[in-house]
Design a protein around this motif. Structure first.
Motif, short mmCIF file in Angstrom:
data_model
loop_
_atom_site.label_atom_id
_atom_site.label_comp_id
_atom_site.label_asym_id
_atom_site.label_seq_id
_atom_site.Cartn_x
_atom_site.Cartn_y
_atom_site.Cartn_z
N ILE A 149 -11.60 -61.95 26.26
CA ILE A 149 -10.56 -62.80 25.69
C ILE A 149 -9.19 -62.16 25.90
O ILE A 149 -8.95 -61.04 25.44
CB ILE A 149 -10.81 -63.01 24.18
CG1 ILE A 149 -12.22 -63.59 23.96
CG2 ILE A 149 -9.76 -63.91 23.57
CD1 ILE A 149 -12.65 -63.59 22.51
N LEU A 201 -8.51 -69.58 20.13
CA LEU A 201 -9.40 -68.47 19.74
C LEU A 201 -10.55 -69.00 18.91
O LEU A 201 -11.72 -68.64 19.11
CB LEU A 201 -8.62 -67.41 18.95
CG LEU A 201 -9.45 -66.22 18.48
CD1 LEU A 201 -9.93 -65.38 19.66
CD2 LEU A 201 -8.66 -65.34 17.50
N SER A 202 -10.23 -69.88 17.96
CA SER A 202 -11.30 -70.36 17.08
C SER A 202 -12.32 -71.18 17.87
O SER A 202 -13.51 -71.18 17.55
CB SER A 202 -10.73 -71.13 15.89
OG SER A 202 -10.13 -72.32 16.32
N ILE A 258 -14.60 -68.63 19.62
CA ILE A 258 -15.51 -67.99 18.66
C ILE A 258 -16.62 -68.95 18.26
O ILE A 258 -17.77 -68.56 18.08
CB ILE A 258 -14.69 -67.46 17.46
CG1 ILE A 258 -13.90 -66.23 17.94
CG2 ILE A 258 -15.58 -67.13 16.28
CD1 ILE A 258 -12.86 -65.74 17.01
N ARG A 259 -16.24 -70.21 18.16
CA ARG A 259 -17.25 -71.23 17.86
C ARG A 259 -18.29 -71.34 18.98
O ARG A 259 -19.49 -71.42 18.71
CB ARG A 259 -16.52 -72.57 17.70
CG ARG A 259 -17.36 -73.68 17.16
CD ARG A 259 -16.53 -74.98 17.14
NE ARG A 259 -17.41 -76.10 16.97
CZ ARG A 259 -17.89 -76.47 15.80
NH1 ARG A 259 -17.56 -75.81 14.71
NH2 ARG A 259 -18.71 -77.50 15.70
N GLN A 289 -20.63 -68.43 18.74
CA GLN A 289 -21.55 -68.57 17.62
C GLN A 289 -22.70 -69.52 17.98
O GLN A 289 -23.85 -69.26 17.64
CB GLN A 289 -20.77 -69.07 16.38
CG GLN A 289 -21.58 -69.18 15.10
CD GLN A 289 -21.94 -67.82 14.52
OE1 GLN A 289 -21.54 -66.77 15.03
NE2 GLN A 289 -22.73 -67.82 13.46
N LEU A 310 -17.92 -60.38 21.99
CA LEU A 310 -16.53 -60.80 22.14
C LEU A 310 -15.66 -59.55 22.28
O LEU A 310 -15.70 -58.68 21.42
CB LEU A 310 -16.07 -61.58 20.91
CG LEU A 310 -16.81 -62.87 20.57
CD1 LEU A 310 -16.13 -63.59 19.40
CD2 LEU A 310 -16.82 -63.80 21.78
N SER A 337 -10.58 -69.27 12.40
CA SER A 337 -11.71 -68.99 13.28
C SER A 337 -13.03 -68.98 12.53
O SER A 337 -14.04 -69.52 13.01
CB SER A 337 -11.51 -67.65 13.99
OG SER A 337 -10.61 -67.79 15.05
N ALA A 354 -16.20 -71.63 13.17
CA ALA A 354 -17.41 -71.15 13.83
C ALA A 354 -18.58 -70.91 12.89
O ALA A 354 -19.72 -70.80 13.33
CB ALA A 354 -17.10 -69.85 14.58
#
Lengths: 440, 440
Positions: free
Chosen positions: A384, A393-394, A397-398, A401, A412, B292, B296
């Motif tokens: 990243i 970013l979110s 991250i999702r 996950q 990450l 985030s 996620a």
């Protein structure tokens, strides 16, 4: 203030690559032993010093890490050692200063555990213990002052069903960890005693005879003969003893050492030679163990009768066994029957039999073989870029996950300037796939 | 000789039913954290006493179990304590007697480990530790002197990617263990400090202010006001401090306490109130964590901003967090950022952030809920009549072994005279199926 970076003398930090193998082995061991109905238990690492020094631990009792008392107890103990020091010459006793120590094995704590909780436990009680023990041995390569032991024990089973189950559970576990072509060597303390009695050794000096016998693979039969005489035993007894082993070779000639046939012939020979000096059940009982283990075994190993096996601990009363690995010249675990020990806590005799895997040695072998753990999940690294906008970013991250929920391993990390080098390093850690995320 | 049956004071034997849940939780925790790229590591249970008493451990440093030196080192230490005792009144120091102790947490050993092996470890380094720690606390219900800690830490990640990953990994794990409706409460030491500064508290007495603030849920705002004044802080500062919290309530009125909206309003309010006294990145950084994590998260929990959270350890420098379970009024784990600590070993500053699950509390809750472990194999008991002929016995054992290879759990037991009672007992141990084998 700069602090000490190294671990304490003789103990080691475990790095991730080794730890991965250890965790995997622990999971296979726990799963396999559970299939055999062994129940996982745990005792405190600190044990009553009184129990640790009760003469069940042999030489290990000299290697105890003792825990200092605290508060008022410590003050009065310190005052006592000071008084002792003033009144005498020579070594000052540390005995008043401690009433607990780190356990040096899992057998003493198991017997204490069983005697404390007998009413809450099934009978027979099949226990699995995996835990650290501590011995203040002189540090040497591959030998540490903290190490893990892995013991299974069956308490309350007098018949050889205990031995059969212990051998099958242990060998099935080793087989699942990829070990092949190993041996389980078995003997019985009652055979050792009967052989000594048949040769006229005095019963009360048997342990001395066994200590010398135990060296046979190093010093040979002539060495055993010489050392027995040097120890003051009758020459005739020593000669008859060695002749017994020579006779054993004679009857087994032509069969492969370590083969089933070899073991069967040796048992037949001893049954004849020891008739009258050995309990009638001993040799047929051993034969039954051979029959059942050979009929049911799933791992690739041979059960071998070896009348020279002694095993150090004096608490063994019946069968004794050892794991011999072709990869190493030494034993990778062992065990035996110790019917007298529970009675020392409970006052009533309860039969017991245990088998221990040399966990640290197993790990050492697997590491040397560059063992690859089967069934590992796919490993992906997300690189990243720095200053990634929050919203984006979110989303990343999702996505990570969701991949994890699907069973993938996702790392990450912030993208470094030298991306090529970063990927090389991640590859070395086992990451095969990379995804790159940029701020713009 | 009768021996001591009870475990040492304050430590406990773990019975099979609890151990089964512990083993299961350990397996889920290790599996889940691995998916996030955390690497399992281990340090010795014994740590250099110097490191344990380096003021990173707070009050825990008073609770160390110290290990007695051995051999000549011990003799010279004993001689020294004896000389000290002769020359003085009052307490005798035990300092010369020990140079190692049992670790009281996993953070000090982790930092030592990282500084010793930095060149062999990936960077950032994501570590998982599950291990026992020891504290000589006054024994009380549910609190033991040996207990397991479960820590994840990320060393070398300065951005809030560390916090996001730690919170997601921890909550995913808790979710997989069946926990629902819990909260992760988050704050930042920089917010705490800015709030104190904004009210005119002297910077060097901040920790005292926080200790009083930490009691707010017990003593209320009036109590905080009173204690601040009693501690000699300016009345005006104390009043402004409490007014800040009152103002926070005011802006959040109408939103559900613990809701996302509530947290968002509180962050906006503090950003306004603390403008100029707080680093520009702090509140936006916290908002990014919310964004985030909320995008996620897979477990059923709420991330809550709570400006009253302090956390005891003085080494925290940034974010701090706690797990709050509806089942218990207390915290079930926590963590935070401790950027300064690695530098004490290595001499160079390395950022670090960790999150710890209160393993023993988790186990306690699951036991109280009579948690049923999912996906357990079928459990069958084979009841074998005594005096089973060898040939037949080996057939039964072979059958058991085959069932085990097929994934079943099979217990072999000798048939008791009272078979009905035996089966009842086996049923209580979870055996649902029985097979009976007779000699004839």
């Amino acid at each position: 203030m700069a602090l000490t970076k190294k671990p304490v003398t003789g103990m080691k930090d475990i790095l991730p690559a080794e730890m991965e193998i250890r965790d995997y082995c622990i999971s296979i061991i726990k799963k396999t032993y559970a299939e055999f109905g062994f129940l996982s238990i745990e005792t405190p690492c600190v044990e009553n010093l009184e129990n640790l020094t009760s003469k069940s631990g042999g030489d290990n009792e000299k290697l105890i890490f003792k825990i200092l008392k605290r508060g008022e107890k410590l003050q009065s103990a310190l005052a006592q050692t000071a008084r002792d020091a003033a009144g005498q010459e020579g070594a000052i006793s540390d005995l008043p200063l401690s009433d607990g120590g780190l356990r040096y094995d899992l057998t003493v704590p198991l017997v204490r555990y069983f005697s404390a909780h007998e009413n809450e436990l099934p009978m027979p009680f099949k226990a699995l213990q995996m835990g650290n023990v501590w011995r203040a041995d002189r540090p040497q390569k591959g030998r540490y002052r903290q190490f893990m032991q892995c013991d299974i024990d069956i308490i309350g089973e007098a018949t050889n069903l205990a031995e059969i189950e212990l051998i099958l559970a242990t060998t099935t576990t080793l087989g699942r960890l990829g070990f092949k072509g190993f041996q389980i060597r078995i003997n019985d303390r009652q055979i050792l005693k009967a052989m000594a009695a048949a040769c006229g050794f005095p019963a009360e000096r048997c342990d001395e005879v066994f200590i010398i016998l135990d060296k046979m693979d190093k010093i040979g039969r002539d060495g055993v003969l010489r050392e027995l005489e040097e120890a003051g035993f009758a020459k005739e007894s020593a000669q008859r003893y060695v002749a017994l082993f020579d006779g054993l070779d004679e009857v087994c000639r032509g069969t492969e050492p370590g083969s089933e046939e070899h073991s069967a012939k040796a048992l037949d020979y001893l049954e004849k030679e020891l008739a009258g000096v050995i309990g009638e059940d001993v040799l047929p009982g051993l034969r039954e163990i051979f029959q059942s283990v050979n009929a049911a075994k799933s791992a690739d190993f041979v059960l071998v009768f070896d009348p020279t096996i002694v095993r150090g601990m004096s608490y063994y009363t019946g069968t004794i066994f050892e794991i011999a690995m072709p990869e190493l010249g030494i034993s990778c675990g062992g065990g035996g029957r110790y019917d007298g020990m529970v009675g020392r806590f409970t006052g009533k005799d309860v039969p017991a039999c245990g088998f221990s895997i040399g966990f640290e040695r197993i790990i050492l072998i697997l590491l040397e073989q560059n063992y690859v753990i089967p069934g590992q999940p796919a490993k992906t690294a997300y690189l990243i870029e720095k200053n990634m906008p929050s919203e984006k970013l979110s989303g990343i991250i999702r996505q990570a996950q969701q991949a994890r929920e699907a069973g993938e391993q996702v790392l990450l990390v912030r993208m470094n300037k030298n991306k090529k080098f970063q990927k090389e390093q991640l590859s070395a850690q086992g990451y095969e796939k990379f995804e790159e995320f940029y701020a713009q």
